[in-house]
Write a protein that holds these residues in place. Structure first.
Motif, PDB file in Angstrom:
ATOM      1  N   GLN A  72       0.839  -1.209   0.000  1.00 46.43           N
ATOM      2  CA  GLN A  72       0.000   0.000   0.000  1.00 46.43           C
ATOM      3  C   GLN A  72       0.875   1.262   0.000  1.00 46.43           C
ATOM      4  OE1 GLN A  72      -0.115  -2.611   2.108  1.00 46.43           O
ATOM      5  NE2 GLN A  72      -2.010  -2.695   3.252  1.00 46.43           N
ATOM      6  N   ALA A  73       1.964   1.247   0.786  1.00 42.08           N
ATOM      7  CA  ALA A  73       2.827   2.435   0.869  1.00 42.08           C
ATOM      8  C   ALA A  73       3.591   2.624  -0.436  1.00 42.08           C
ATOM      9  CB  ALA A  73       3.794   2.294   2.052  1.00 42.08           C
ATOM     10  N   ILE A  74       4.047   1.508  -1.010  1.00 37.96           N
ATOM     11  CA  ILE A  74       4.782   1.614  -2.278  1.00 37.96           C
ATOM     12  C   ILE A  74       3.848   2.157  -3.373  1.00 37.96           C
ATOM     13  CG2 ILE A  74       5.932   0.285  -4.092  1.00 37.96           C
ATOM     14  CD1 ILE A  74       6.924  -1.594  -1.864  1.00 37.96           C
ATOM     15  N   ALA A  75       2.609   1.647  -3.394  1.00 37.91           N
ATOM     16  CA  ALA A  75       1.649   2.103  -4.417  1.00 37.91           C
ATOM     17  C   ALA A  75       1.350   3.592  -4.243  1.00 37.91           C
ATOM     18  CB  ALA A  75       0.361   1.286  -4.320  1.00 37.91           C
ATOM     19  N   ALA A  76       1.220   4.031  -2.993  1.00 36.23           N
ATOM     20  CA  ALA A  76       0.904   5.447  -2.745  1.00 36.23           C
ATOM     21  C   ALA A  76       2.067   6.342  -3.165  1.00 36.23           C
ATOM     22  CB  ALA A  76       0.569   5.661  -1.274  1.00 36.23           C
ATOM     23  N   ALA A  77       3.304   5.900  -2.858  1.00 33.90           N
ATOM     24  CA  ALA A  77       4.475   6.702  -3.246  1.00 33.90           C
ATOM     25  C   ALA A  77       4.598   6.742  -4.765  1.00 33.90           C
ATOM     26  CB  ALA A  77       5.740   6.115  -2.626  1.00 33.90           C
ATOM     27  N   THR A  78       4.358   5.610  -5.412  1.00 34.19           N
ATOM     28  CA  THR A  78       4.459   5.542  -6.877  1.00 34.19           C
ATOM     29  C   THR A  78       3.402   6.446  -7.515  1.00 34.19           C
ATOM     30  OG1 THR A  78       5.167   3.269  -6.620  1.00 34.19           O
ATOM     31  CG2 THR A  78       4.498   3.928  -8.835  1.00 34.19           C
ATOM     32  N   ASP A  79       2.191   6.352  -6.995  1.00 37.37           N
ATOM     33  CA  ASP A  79       1.114   7.184  -7.515  1.00 37.37           C
ATOM     34  C   ASP A  79       1.470   8.670  -7.352  1.00 37.37           C
ATOM     35  OD1 ASP A  79      -1.475   7.813  -8.503  1.00 37.37           O
ATOM     36  OD2 ASP A  79      -2.076   8.259  -6.437  1.00 37.37           O
ATOM     37  N   ALA A  80       2.050   8.990  -6.199  1.00 33.71           N
ATOM     38  CA  ALA A  80       2.417  10.390  -5.957  1.00 33.71           C
ATOM     39  C   ALA A  80       3.483  10.846  -6.944  1.00 33.71           C
ATOM     40  CB  ALA A  80       2.920  10.553  -4.524  1.00 33.71           C
ATOM     41  N   LEU A  81       4.453   9.973  -7.200  1.00 33.14           N
ATOM     42  CA  LEU A  81       5.520  10.351  -8.132  1.00 33.14           C
ATOM     43  C   LEU A  81       4.975  10.518  -9.550  1.00 33.14           C
ATOM     44  CD1 LEU A  81       8.327   8.025  -6.752  1.00 33.14           C
ATOM     45  CD2 LEU A  81       8.370  10.518  -6.768  1.00 33.14           C
ATOM     46  N   GLU A  82       3.995   9.702  -9.874  1.00 37.23           N
ATOM     47  CA  GLU A  82       3.476   9.735 -11.245  1.00 37.23           C
ATOM     48  C   GLU A  82       2.418  10.820 -11.457  1.00 37.23           C
ATOM     49  OE1 GLU A  82       4.333   5.052 -12.277  1.00 37.23           O
ATOM     50  OE2 GLU A  82       2.277   5.709 -11.922  1.00 37.23           O
ATOM     51  N   THR A  83       1.603  11.048 -10.423  1.00 37.60           N
ATOM     52  CA  THR A  83       0.469  11.958 -10.663  1.00 37.60           C
ATOM     53  C   THR A  83       0.499  13.230  -9.798  1.00 37.60           C
ATOM     54  OG1 THR A  83      -0.892  10.765  -9.088  1.00 37.60           O
ATOM     55  CG2 THR A  83      -1.106  10.102 -11.379  1.00 37.60           C
ATOM     56  N   HIS A  84       1.322  13.237  -8.750  1.00 34.73           N
ATOM     57  CA  HIS A  84       1.333  14.433  -7.894  1.00 34.73           C
ATOM     58  C   HIS A  84       2.742  15.010  -7.799  1.00 34.73           C
ATOM     59  CE1 HIS A  84      -2.814  13.908  -6.991  1.00 34.73           C
ATOM     60  NE2 HIS A  84      -2.634  12.742  -6.426  1.00 34.73           N
ATOM     61  N   TRP A  85       3.304  15.250  -8.950  1.00 33.99           N
ATOM     62  CA  TRP A  85       4.674  15.782  -9.017  1.00 33.99           C
ATOM     63  C   TRP A  85       4.683  17.258  -8.647  1.00 33.99           C
ATOM     64  CZ3 TRP A  85       9.007  13.131  -9.348  1.00 33.99           C
ATOM     65  CH2 TRP A  85      10.182  13.782  -9.712  1.00 33.99           C
ATOM     66  N   HIS A  86       3.526  17.880  -8.675  1.00 29.68           N
ATOM     67  CA  HIS A  86       3.469  19.336  -8.561  1.00 29.68           C
ATOM     68  C   HIS A  86       3.578  19.807  -7.115  1.00 29.68           C
ATOM     69  CE1 HIS A  86       2.555  19.785 -12.824  1.00 29.68           C
ATOM     70  NE2 HIS A  86       1.950  18.624 -12.669  1.00 29.68           N
ATOM     71  N   ASN A  87       3.880  21.091  -7.022  1.00 28.68           N
ATOM     72  CA  ASN A  87       4.061  21.684  -5.695  1.00 28.68           C
ATOM     73  C   ASN A  87       2.693  21.896  -5.039  1.00 28.68           C
ATOM     74  OD1 ASN A  87       4.557  23.418  -3.534  1.00 28.68           O
ATOM     75  ND2 ASN A  87       6.327  24.318  -4.574  1.00 28.68           N
ATOM     76  N   PRO A  88       2.488  21.327  -3.851  1.00 27.58           N
ATOM     77  CA  PRO A  88       1.168  21.460  -3.230  1.00 27.58           C
ATOM     78  C   PRO A  88       0.831  22.892  -2.805  1.00 27.58           C
ATOM     79  CG  PRO A  88       2.690  20.336  -1.748  1.00 27.58           C
ATOM     80  CD  PRO A  88       3.414  20.509  -3.046  1.00 27.58           C
ATOM     81  N   SER A  89       1.808  23.802  -2.899  1.00 26.17           N
ATOM     82  CA  SER A  89       1.496  25.205  -2.600  1.00 26.17           C
ATOM     83  C   SER A  89       1.102  25.987  -3.851  1.00 26.17           C
ATOM     84  CB  SER A  89       2.697  25.901  -1.939  1.00 26.17           C
ATOM     85  OG  SER A  89       2.985  25.279  -0.710  1.00 26.17           O
ATOM     86  N   SER A  90       1.214  25.346  -5.040  1.00 20.97           N
ATOM     87  CA  SER A  90       0.835  26.050  -6.281  1.00 20.97           C
ATOM     88  C   SER A  90      -0.675  26.186  -6.350  1.00 20.97           C
ATOM     89  CB  SER A  90       1.320  25.263  -7.509  1.00 20.97           C
ATOM     90  OG  SER A  90       2.718  25.215  -7.521  1.00 20.97           O
ATOM     91  N   VAL A  91      -1.106  27.318  -6.939  1.00 15.46           N
ATOM     92  CA  VAL A  91      -2.558  27.539  -6.995  1.00 15.46           C
ATOM     93  C   VAL A  91      -3.199  26.860  -8.205  1.00 15.46           C
ATOM     94  CG1 VAL A  91      -2.594  29.672  -5.680  1.00 15.46           C
ATOM     95  CG2 VAL A  91      -2.257  29.761  -8.144  1.00 15.46           C
TER      96      VAL A  91
END
Ligand code: PLP
Length: 385
Positions: free
Chosen positions: A15-34
């Motif tokens: 589960q942790a590996i899948a979440a990290a992979t998903d984050a790398l693939e789909t949430h590369w962006h800065n969470p402070s960007s508008v």
């Protein structure tokens, strides 16, 4: 290979590996960007925050992401001292080095008066001594762990918190070894965790390394140690999104596992069987610390007249990963300061090894580990001193 090392930090979960992979693939962006992608990363980060906060039994707003348990401890202690005129730090020599070394550093620079608490036999802090310390320094900052990383011994955190509240002291609890292994709060009778600030570290419950969190209860003032706008201004620096998302997934899995009490009773029984077999086969071996009120996964065993480092290397060659609560210095292993502070004789402390089971440790791994430990110790005992 049986991994009985370093508080179960070695086993990843899918589960942790899948979440990290998903984050790398789909949430590369800065969470402070508008922009939209930034806000998607922000949303995912906030869900992860909620998962971790829920594991700790607090609302998400109270949880600040940091870079590690060590950084959370640093932020808690320096942050509280920086935001107040508190001058005394009350802590103990059985704390993790992240607390102990920081305390000594702050004393050496003249920032705090340091008051070490007495440790009772068995590895528990002496509450009468805490009363005496608080009577002398009622506005102190107190930092005492919830459970010990080397012995698993559980400290009376709720009593410590109650005493701190009564005196007007602030209590930081290093809960790295508790949160993710046991319910937080510790029973349904309490609806809040027992501290003003709590540190947690996801790699102790099969999350990734390099991410930590600090929980700050309402009303506690904290001066950030890293300036910036992130994390409500508490900790500057762009968040580690993959680490946080993997930590959130690990928190969800840990919460599910903790809900079934029989699961930890099963692992505790495996640890006890391991311990019994070692003590029966090696008559002068002994367990460090009290054996009641311990974490379900840890045992720390002394093999007098042997060096832990030599045992660890030999056991590793046979396929057993374990660790010692000690640091390597100039080629020899210094005995653990924690064990010495508990009153363990230096000869025993030199030969002490900690074995940590995880949620996934099997009966077969325990069988293998018993054989490896007993045969390794017997082999070194045959070598004349
Ligand atoms: N406190 C305790 C009790 C620990 O066991 C550890 C890690 O081993 C830490 C603090 C430090 O956490 P981290 O490794 O995330 O810096």
């Amino acid at each position: 290979m049986p991994y009985l090392d370093n508080n179960a930090t070695t086993r990843p979960i899918p589960q942790a590996i899948a979440a990290a992979t998903d984050a790398l693939e789909t949430h590369w962006h800065n969470p402070s960007s508008v922009h939209r992608d930034g806000q998607a990363a922000r949303h995912a980060l906030e869900l992860a925050r909620a998962d971790l906060a829920s594991l700790a039994g607090v609302p998400p707003r109270q949880l600040t992401f940091t870079g590690s348990g060590t950084e959370s401890i640093d932020l808690a202690i320096r942050g509280v001292l920086g935001a107040s005129d508190r001058e005394t730090l009350i802590t103990s020599k059985i704390e993790h080095a992240a607390v102990r070394d920081l305390a000594e550093h702050l004393e050496s620079t003249g920032r705090v008066r340091l008051r070490w608490l007495r440790i009772e036999e068995g590895g528990v802090i002496d509450l009468d001594d805490l009363d005496a310390a608080l009577a002398d320094h009622p506005r102190a900052l107190v930092s005492v762990q919830w459970a010990n990383n080397e012995t698993g011994v559980i400290q009376p955190s709720r009593e410590i918190h109650a005493r701190c509240q009564q005196a007007g002291a602030i209590y930081h609890c290093d809960a790295v070894q508790w949160i993710g292994k046991l319910p937080c709060p510790e029973s349904d009778a309490f609806d809040t965790p027992p501290a003003d600030l709590l540190t947690l570290s996801p790699h102790k419950f099969h999350g990734p390394k390099g991410i930590g969190a600090l929980i700050v209860r309402p009303g506690v003032r904290l001066r950030p140690t890293l300036q910036g706008t992130q994390e409500l201004g508490r900790r500057g620096g762009t968040e580690n999104v993959p680490g946080a998302l993997a930590a959130g997934a690990a928190a969800r899995a840990a919460r599910e596992w903790i809900a079934d009490k029989s699961a930890r009773t099963t692992i505790a029984a495996r640890r006890d069987r391991f311990e019994r077999a070692i003590l029966e086969a090696i008559p002068d071996a002994s367990v460090n610390g009290r054996t009641r009120d311990r974490l379900w996964n840890t045992t720390n065993i002394a093999f007098p007249r042997l060096e832990a480092e030599v045992l660890l290397l030999a056991m590793s060659e046979r396929g057993l990963a374990a660790s010692a609560g000690a640091a390597c210095s100039s080629g020899s292993l210094d005995p653990s300061p924690v064990l010495l502070a508990m009153g363990v004789p230096p000869d025993n402390a030199h030969g002490s090894v900690r074995f940590s089971l995880s949620r996934f440790t099997t009966e077969e791994e325990i069988d293998d580990a018993i054989a490896i430990v007993t045969e390794t110790v017997a082999r070194f005992r045959r070598v004349p001193a």
